[in-house]
Motif scaffolding. Structure first.
Motif, PDB file in Angstrom:
ATOM      1  N   SER A  55      32.772 -72.103 -74.058  1.00  0.00           N
ATOM      2  CA  SER A  55      31.364 -72.387 -74.293  1.00  0.00           C
ATOM      3  C   SER A  55      30.651 -71.125 -74.774  1.00  0.00           C
ATOM      4  CB  SER A  55      30.703 -72.869 -72.994  1.00  0.00           C
ATOM      5  OG  SER A  55      30.573 -71.786 -72.074  1.00  0.00           O
ATOM      6  N   GLU A  56      29.393 -71.293 -75.088  1.00  0.00           N
ATOM      7  CA  GLU A  56      28.552 -70.143 -75.385  1.00  0.00           C
ATOM      8  C   GLU A  56      28.417 -69.299 -74.121  1.00  0.00           C
ATOM      9  OE1 GLU A  56      27.155 -69.298 -78.394  1.00  0.00           O
ATOM     10  OE2 GLU A  56      28.359 -70.950 -79.176  1.00  0.00           O
ATOM     11  N   ILE A  57      28.064 -68.040 -74.292  1.00  0.00           N
ATOM     12  CA  ILE A  57      27.859 -67.144 -73.155  1.00  0.00           C
ATOM     13  C   ILE A  57      26.501 -67.458 -72.525  1.00  0.00           C
ATOM     14  CG2 ILE A  57      27.497 -64.736 -72.467  1.00  0.00           C
ATOM     15  CD1 ILE A  57      29.323 -63.959 -74.845  1.00  0.00           C
ATOM     16  N   TYR A  58      26.502 -67.547 -71.208  1.00  0.00           N
ATOM     17  CA  TYR A  58      25.216 -67.659 -70.515  1.00  0.00           C
ATOM     18  C   TYR A  58      25.156 -66.607 -69.420  1.00  0.00           C
ATOM     19  CZ  TYR A  58      27.699 -70.615 -67.074  1.00  0.00           C
ATOM     20  OH  TYR A  58      28.572 -71.105 -66.144  1.00  0.00           O
ATOM     21  N   GLU A  59      23.941 -66.195 -69.097  1.00  0.00           N
ATOM     22  CA  GLU A  59      23.721 -65.085 -68.165  1.00  0.00           C
ATOM     23  C   GLU A  59      23.003 -65.564 -66.911  1.00  0.00           C
ATOM     24  OE1 GLU A  59      21.333 -60.848 -67.994  1.00  0.00           O
ATOM     25  OE2 GLU A  59      21.964 -61.634 -69.925  1.00  0.00           O
ATOM     26  N   MET A  60      23.409 -64.956 -65.793  1.00  0.00           N
ATOM     27  CA  MET A  60      22.762 -65.225 -64.503  1.00  0.00           C
ATOM     28  C   MET A  60      22.527 -63.889 -63.815  1.00  0.00           C
ATOM     29  SD  MET A  60      25.225 -68.384 -63.290  1.00  0.00           S
ATOM     30  CE  MET A  60      24.960 -67.978 -61.614  1.00  0.00           C
ATOM     31  N   LEU A  74      27.833 -62.618 -66.754  1.00  0.00           N
ATOM     32  CA  LEU A  74      27.950 -63.316 -68.025  1.00  0.00           C
ATOM     33  C   LEU A  74      29.100 -64.298 -67.835  1.00  0.00           C
ATOM     34  CD1 LEU A  74      27.726 -60.495 -70.719  1.00  0.00           C
ATOM     35  CD2 LEU A  74      25.913 -61.995 -69.900  1.00  0.00           C
ATOM     36  N   ARG A  75      28.900 -65.542 -68.239  1.00  0.00           N
ATOM     37  CA  ARG A  75      29.944 -66.548 -68.056  1.00  0.00           C
ATOM     38  C   ARG A  75      30.125 -67.380 -69.312  1.00  0.00           C
ATOM     39  NH1 ARG A  75      27.990 -68.353 -62.224  1.00  0.00           N
ATOM     40  NH2 ARG A  75      29.178 -66.871 -61.011  1.00  0.00           N
ATOM     41  N   ARG A  76      31.361 -67.829 -69.465  1.00  0.00           N
ATOM     42  CA  ARG A  76      31.710 -68.821 -70.476  1.00  0.00           C
ATOM     43  C   ARG A  76      32.584 -69.854 -69.786  1.00  0.00           C
ATOM     44  NH1 ARG A  76      33.622 -66.218 -76.073  1.00  0.00           N
ATOM     45  NH2 ARG A  76      32.875 -68.234 -76.789  1.00  0.00           N
ATOM     46  N   LYS A  88      36.747 -70.746 -65.914  1.00  0.00           N
ATOM     47  CA  LYS A  88      35.643 -69.898 -66.356  1.00  0.00           C
ATOM     48  C   LYS A  88      36.140 -68.501 -66.684  1.00  0.00           C
ATOM     49  CE  LYS A  88      34.149 -68.491 -61.763  1.00  0.00           C
ATOM     50  NZ  LYS A  88      33.054 -68.423 -60.802  1.00  0.00           N
ATOM     51  N   LEU A  89      35.469 -67.912 -67.646  1.00  0.00           N
ATOM     52  CA  LEU A  89      35.665 -66.535 -68.056  1.00  0.00           C
ATOM     53  C   LEU A  89      34.369 -65.834 -67.678  1.00  0.00           C
ATOM     54  CD1 LEU A  89      37.428 -64.481 -69.625  1.00  0.00           C
ATOM     55  CD2 LEU A  89      36.314 -65.281 -71.694  1.00  0.00           C
ATOM     56  N   GLU A  90      34.457 -64.785 -66.868  1.00  0.00           N
ATOM     57  CA  GLU A  90      33.244 -64.231 -66.284  1.00  0.00           C
ATOM     58  C   GLU A  90      33.267 -62.704 -66.285  1.00  0.00           C
ATOM     59  OE1 GLU A  90      31.196 -65.772 -62.473  1.00  0.00           O
ATOM     60  OE2 GLU A  90      32.728 -64.363 -61.797  1.00  0.00           O
TER      61      GLU A  90
END
Length: 97
Positions: A55-60, A74-76, A88-90
């Motif tokens: 997926s696209e990268i999203y940030e938490m 940062l997760r994908r 997941k790639l984190e």
């Protein structure tokens, strides 16, 4: 220089877990340096990752128990192309106190 941070890149899928951890002196806003460690992991497991759609990268934010912002994730999401199961790639960046 900066504070010391734990930079942890990992990929988790079912029973498979690949991780790289580094404790480095850096600044929280030095994203380029943090992402280098994530890219190192991606390069090592690149053959394995071919079986996944990312997926696209999203940030938490990484918020500690006292509500203080101590870093970020940062997760994908990774979806296996054959089974549809998710992993997941984190990248975790956490200030060490």
């Amino acid at each position: 220089m900066g504070d010391f941070y734990l930079i942890k890149a990992n990929f988790i899928y079912l029973d498979f877990n690949a991780t790289i951890e580094r404790e480095i002196a850096t600044k929280l806003d030095d994203r380029e340096r943090h992402i280098e460690i994530w890219e190192e992991l991606i390069e090592i497991i690149s053959g394995y990752l071919r079986a996944f759609s990312l997926s696209e990268i999203y940030e938490m934010p990484f918020i500690d128990e006292e509500g203080k912002d101590n870093g970020y994730f940062l997760r994908r999401m990774a979806v296996n192309n054959e089974t549809g199961l998710k992993g997941k790639l984190e990248l975790m960046v956490k200030r060490l106190d």
